[in-house]
Design a protein around this motif. Structure first.
Motif, PDB file in Angstrom:
ATOM      1  N   LEU A  62       0.818  -1.062  -0.125  1.00 41.00           N
ATOM      2  CA  LEU A  62      -0.015  -0.025   0.019  1.00 41.00           C
ATOM      3  C   LEU A  62       0.866   1.009  -0.023  1.00 41.00           C
ATOM      4  O   LEU A  62       1.897   1.105   0.503  1.00 41.00           O
ATOM      5  N   PRO A  63       0.164   2.341  -0.476  1.00 37.82           N
ATOM      6  CA  PRO A  63       0.987   3.857  -0.371  1.00 37.82           C
ATOM      7  C   PRO A  63       0.949   4.135   1.074  1.00 37.82           C
ATOM      8  O   PRO A  63       0.062   3.699   1.862  1.00 37.82           O
ATOM      9  N   LEU A  64       1.878   5.102   1.698  1.00 35.68           N
ATOM     10  CA  LEU A  64       1.814   5.574   2.951  1.00 35.68           C
ATOM     11  C   LEU A  64       0.317   5.986   3.346  1.00 35.68           C
ATOM     12  O   LEU A  64      -0.016   5.751   4.620  1.00 35.68           O
ATOM     13  N   GLU A  65      -0.104   6.676   2.499  1.00 36.12           N
ATOM     14  CA  GLU A  65      -1.515   7.450   2.742  1.00 36.12           C
ATOM     15  C   GLU A  65      -2.606   6.337   3.215  1.00 36.12           C
ATOM     16  O   GLU A  65      -3.615   6.660   3.975  1.00 36.12           O
ATOM     17  N   GLY A  70      -3.344  -9.663  11.610  1.00 32.66           N
ATOM     18  CA  GLY A  70      -2.076 -10.404  11.446  1.00 32.66           C
ATOM     19  C   GLY A  70      -1.771 -10.764  10.094  1.00 32.66           C
ATOM     20  O   GLY A  70      -0.945 -11.288   9.556  1.00 32.66           O
ATOM     21  N   GLN A  71      -2.475 -10.067   9.178  1.00 35.58           N
ATOM     22  CA  GLN A  71      -2.110 -10.462   7.701  1.00 35.58           C
ATOM     23  C   GLN A  71      -1.035  -9.632   7.119  1.00 35.58           C
ATOM     24  O   GLN A  71      -0.648  -8.503   7.709  1.00 35.58           O
ATOM     25  N   PRO A  72      -0.020 -10.226   6.527  1.00 41.91           N
ATOM     26  CA  PRO A  72       1.190  -9.394   6.147  1.00 41.91           C
ATOM     27  C   PRO A  72       0.718  -8.304   5.156  1.00 41.91           C
ATOM     28  O   PRO A  72       0.192  -8.278   4.191  1.00 41.91           O
ATOM     29  N   VAL A  73       1.474  -6.949   5.471  1.00 42.56           N
ATOM     30  CA  VAL A  73       1.053  -5.656   4.992  1.00 42.56           C
ATOM     31  C   VAL A  73       2.363  -5.128   4.624  1.00 42.56           C
ATOM     32  O   VAL A  73       3.297  -5.095   5.505  1.00 42.56           O
ATOM     33  N   GLY A  74       2.426  -4.446   3.293  1.00 42.36           N
ATOM     34  CA  GLY A  74       3.625  -3.642   3.084  1.00 42.36           C
ATOM     35  C   GLY A  74       2.931  -2.268   2.863  1.00 42.36           C
ATOM     36  O   GLY A  74       2.094  -2.057   2.433  1.00 42.36           O
ATOM     37  N   VAL A  75       4.126  -1.435   2.839  1.00 39.96           N
ATOM     38  CA  VAL A  75       3.667  -0.049   2.758  1.00 39.96           C
ATOM     39  C   VAL A  75       4.858   0.607   2.136  1.00 39.96           C
ATOM     40  O   VAL A  75       6.094   0.230   2.467  1.00 39.96           O
ATOM     41  N   GLU A  76       4.591   1.302   0.905  1.00 46.14           N
ATOM     42  CA  GLU A  76       5.800   1.969   0.142  1.00 46.14           C
ATOM     43  C   GLU A  76       5.718   3.611   0.862  1.00 46.14           C
ATOM     44  O   GLU A  76       4.774   4.161   0.969  1.00 46.14           O
ATOM     45  N   ALA A 125       5.397  -6.069   7.347  1.00 44.66           N
ATOM     46  CA  ALA A 125       6.057  -7.059   6.883  1.00 44.66           C
ATOM     47  C   ALA A 125       6.930  -6.683   5.815  1.00 44.66           C
ATOM     48  O   ALA A 125       7.929  -7.251   5.597  1.00 44.66           O
ATOM     49  N   LEU A 126       6.676  -5.553   5.206  1.00 42.75           N
ATOM     50  CA  LEU A 126       7.516  -5.166   3.919  1.00 42.75           C
ATOM     51  C   LEU A 126       7.385  -3.689   4.092  1.00 42.75           C
ATOM     52  O   LEU A 126       6.253  -2.957   4.355  1.00 42.75           O
ATOM     53  N   LEU A 127       8.649  -2.843   3.941  1.00 48.26           N
ATOM     54  CA  LEU A 127       8.537  -1.367   3.721  1.00 48.26           C
ATOM     55  C   LEU A 127       9.540  -1.214   2.484  1.00 48.26           C
ATOM     56  O   LEU A 127      10.534  -1.775   2.350  1.00 48.26           O
ATOM     57  N   ALA A 128       8.723  -0.462   1.559  1.00 47.93           N
ATOM     58  CA  ALA A 128       9.492  -0.291   0.200  1.00 47.93           C
ATOM     59  C   ALA A 128       9.854   1.351   0.244  1.00 47.93           C
ATOM     60  O   ALA A 128       8.663   2.108   0.439  1.00 47.93           O
ATOM     61  N   VAL A 129      11.046   1.613   0.236  1.00 49.40           N
ATOM     62  CA  VAL A 129      11.515   3.142   0.340  1.00 49.40           C
ATOM     63  C   VAL A 129      11.782   3.345  -1.186  1.00 49.40           C
ATOM     64  O   VAL A 129      12.650   3.098  -1.693  1.00 49.40           O
ATOM     65  N   ARG A 173      18.359   3.768   9.660  1.00 48.44           N
ATOM     66  CA  ARG A 173      17.460   4.015  10.872  1.00 48.44           C
ATOM     67  C   ARG A 173      16.295   3.065  11.428  1.00 48.44           C
ATOM     68  O   ARG A 173      16.001   2.812  12.236  1.00 48.44           O
ATOM     69  N   LEU A 174      15.780   2.607  10.162  1.00 47.53           N
ATOM     70  CA  LEU A 174      14.716   1.633  10.685  1.00 47.53           C
ATOM     71  C   LEU A 174      15.281   0.254  11.238  1.00 47.53           C
ATOM     72  O   LEU A 174      14.605  -0.168  12.052  1.00 47.53           O
ATOM     73  N   ARG A 175      16.520  -0.164  10.691  1.00 49.64           N
ATOM     74  CA  ARG A 175      16.746  -1.367  11.188  1.00 49.64           C
ATOM     75  C   ARG A 175      17.510  -1.116  12.577  1.00 49.64           C
ATOM     76  O   ARG A 175      17.372  -1.932  13.412  1.00 49.64           O
ATOM     77  N   ARG A 176      18.063   0.144  12.818  1.00 49.75           N
ATOM     78  CA  ARG A 176      18.340   0.453  14.298  1.00 49.75           C
ATOM     79  C   ARG A 176      17.216   0.588  15.092  1.00 49.75           C
ATOM     80  O   ARG A 176      17.146   0.371  16.238  1.00 49.75           O
ATOM     81  N   ALA A 177      15.960   0.957  14.652  1.00 53.98           N
ATOM     82  CA  ALA A 177      14.847   0.953  15.286  1.00 53.98           C
ATOM     83  C   ALA A 177      13.982  -0.011  15.725  1.00 53.98           C
ATOM     84  O   ALA A 177      13.092  -0.246  16.289  1.00 53.98           O
ATOM     85  N   GLY A 178      14.590  -1.236  15.295  1.00 55.11           N
ATOM     86  CA  GLY A 178      14.102  -2.534  15.486  1.00 55.11           C
ATOM     87  C   GLY A 178      13.379  -3.110  14.295  1.00 55.11           C
ATOM     88  O   GLY A 178      12.770  -4.384  14.406  1.00 55.11           O
ATOM     89  N   PHE A 179      13.102  -2.579  13.148  1.00 52.55           N
ATOM     90  CA  PHE A 179      12.327  -3.250  11.901  1.00 52.55           C
ATOM     91  C   PHE A 179      12.921  -4.402  11.486  1.00 52.55           C
ATOM     92  O   PHE A 179      14.354  -4.464  11.281  1.00 52.55           O
ATOM     93  N   THR A 180      12.381  -5.465  11.669  1.00 47.16           N
ATOM     94  CA  THR A 180      12.795  -6.800  11.144  1.00 47.16           C
ATOM     95  C   THR A 180      12.229  -7.565  10.012  1.00 47.16           C
ATOM     96  O   THR A 180      12.539  -8.554   9.425  1.00 47.16           O
ATOM     97  N   GLY A 181      11.291  -6.638   9.280  1.00 41.54           N
ATOM     98  CA  GLY A 181      10.607  -7.374   7.972  1.00 41.54           C
ATOM     99  C   GLY A 181      11.531  -6.871   6.933  1.00 41.54           C
ATOM    100  O   GLY A 181      12.948  -6.726   6.903  1.00 41.54           O
ATOM    101  N   ARG A 182      10.814  -7.291   5.628  1.00 41.91           N
ATOM    102  CA  ARG A 182      11.647  -7.045   4.389  1.00 41.91           C
ATOM    103  C   ARG A 182      11.844  -5.603   4.198  1.00 41.91           C
ATOM    104  O   ARG A 182      10.900  -4.768   4.704  1.00 41.91           O
ATOM    105  N   LEU A 183      12.888  -5.204   3.760  1.00 42.82           N
ATOM    106  CA  LEU A 183      13.155  -3.718   3.271  1.00 42.82           C
ATOM    107  C   LEU A 183      13.606  -3.747   1.836  1.00 42.82           C
ATOM    108  O   LEU A 183      14.676  -4.466   1.556  1.00 42.82           O
ATOM    109  N   ARG A 184      12.807  -2.929   1.247  1.00 42.70           N
ATOM    110  CA  ARG A 184      12.891  -2.725  -0.315  1.00 42.70           C
ATOM    111  C   ARG A 184      13.324  -1.333  -0.945  1.00 42.70           C
ATOM    112  O   ARG A 184      12.567  -0.438  -0.445  1.00 42.70           O
ATOM    113  N   ALA A 185      14.236  -1.428  -1.665  1.00 41.19           N
ATOM    114  CA  ALA A 185      14.560   0.051  -2.203  1.00 41.19           C
ATOM    115  C   ALA A 185      13.955   0.001  -3.596  1.00 41.19           C
ATOM    116  O   ALA A 185      14.089  -0.953  -4.332  1.00 41.19           O
TER     117      ALA A 185
END
Length: 166
Positions: A30-33, A45-51, A69-73, A89-101
């Motif tokens: 989903l878009p951030l909005e 508990g459904q896997p959700v990703g946000v761009e 579950a996913l953050l797309a930057v 910063r996201l990893r240092r804040a404890g984000f453990t999901g998938r991280l996508r550029a």
């Protein structure tokens, strides 16, 4: 084209353009909005990703990080490196999901993207047409020295020079 450190990767997420989908989608991106509308999906508990744009703050995402579950930057241009800082910063804040550029990165940036905490890179069609997946695999394997301190690196060239002097 979606790439991880092993080469081309299958796309497991379905992009939605607006609010959270009315019909169930296995893995919505989903878009951030649309994040407020997707809170019910997160509660189930459904896997959700946000761009997210490369201007987002970790503080704005912090309440949702454990459930995403996913953050797309987004990277609007390969020369705009703010996404690398956000990944760290996201990893240092404890984000453990998938991280996508997401954006027109170049193979030379792949090793650093991985070192900053990204798991994968999504290229637009124009970039993918110019860059062979083999170039990305080779770039991911690059283990040379760097001036930047990365997420997975012990130190930079400058850190080693300082240690050698003292």
């Amino acid at each position: 084209m979606l790439l991880d450190r092993n080469g081309e990767a299958p796309e497991l997420w379905t992009r939605t353009e607006g609010a959270a989908p009315a019909d169930p989608i296995a893995r919505p991106l989903l878009p951030l909005e649309a994040l407020p509308a997707a809170l019910s999906l997160l509660a189930e508990g459904q896997p959700v990703g946000v761009e997210v744009p490369n201007t987002v703050t970790v503080e704005a995402l912090a309440p949702h990080l454990p459930r995403l579950a996913l953050l797309a930057v987004s990277f609007p241009a390969f020369s705009d490196g703010r996404g690398f800082s956000i990944a760290r910063r996201l990893r240092r804040a404890g984000f453990t999901g998938r991280l996508r550029a997401v954006g027109p990165l170049i193979p030379d940036q792949f090793a650093y993207a991985l070192a900053c905490g990204f798991d994968e890179v999504e290229l637009p069609a124009t970039s993918a047409a110019r860059q062979d997946p083999e170039q990305w695999r080779e770039a991911a394997a690059w283990g040379g020295d760097a001036y930047q301190r990365g997420y997975e690196r012990d130190g930079s060239i400058l850190d080693r020079r300082r240690a050698a002097r003292g």
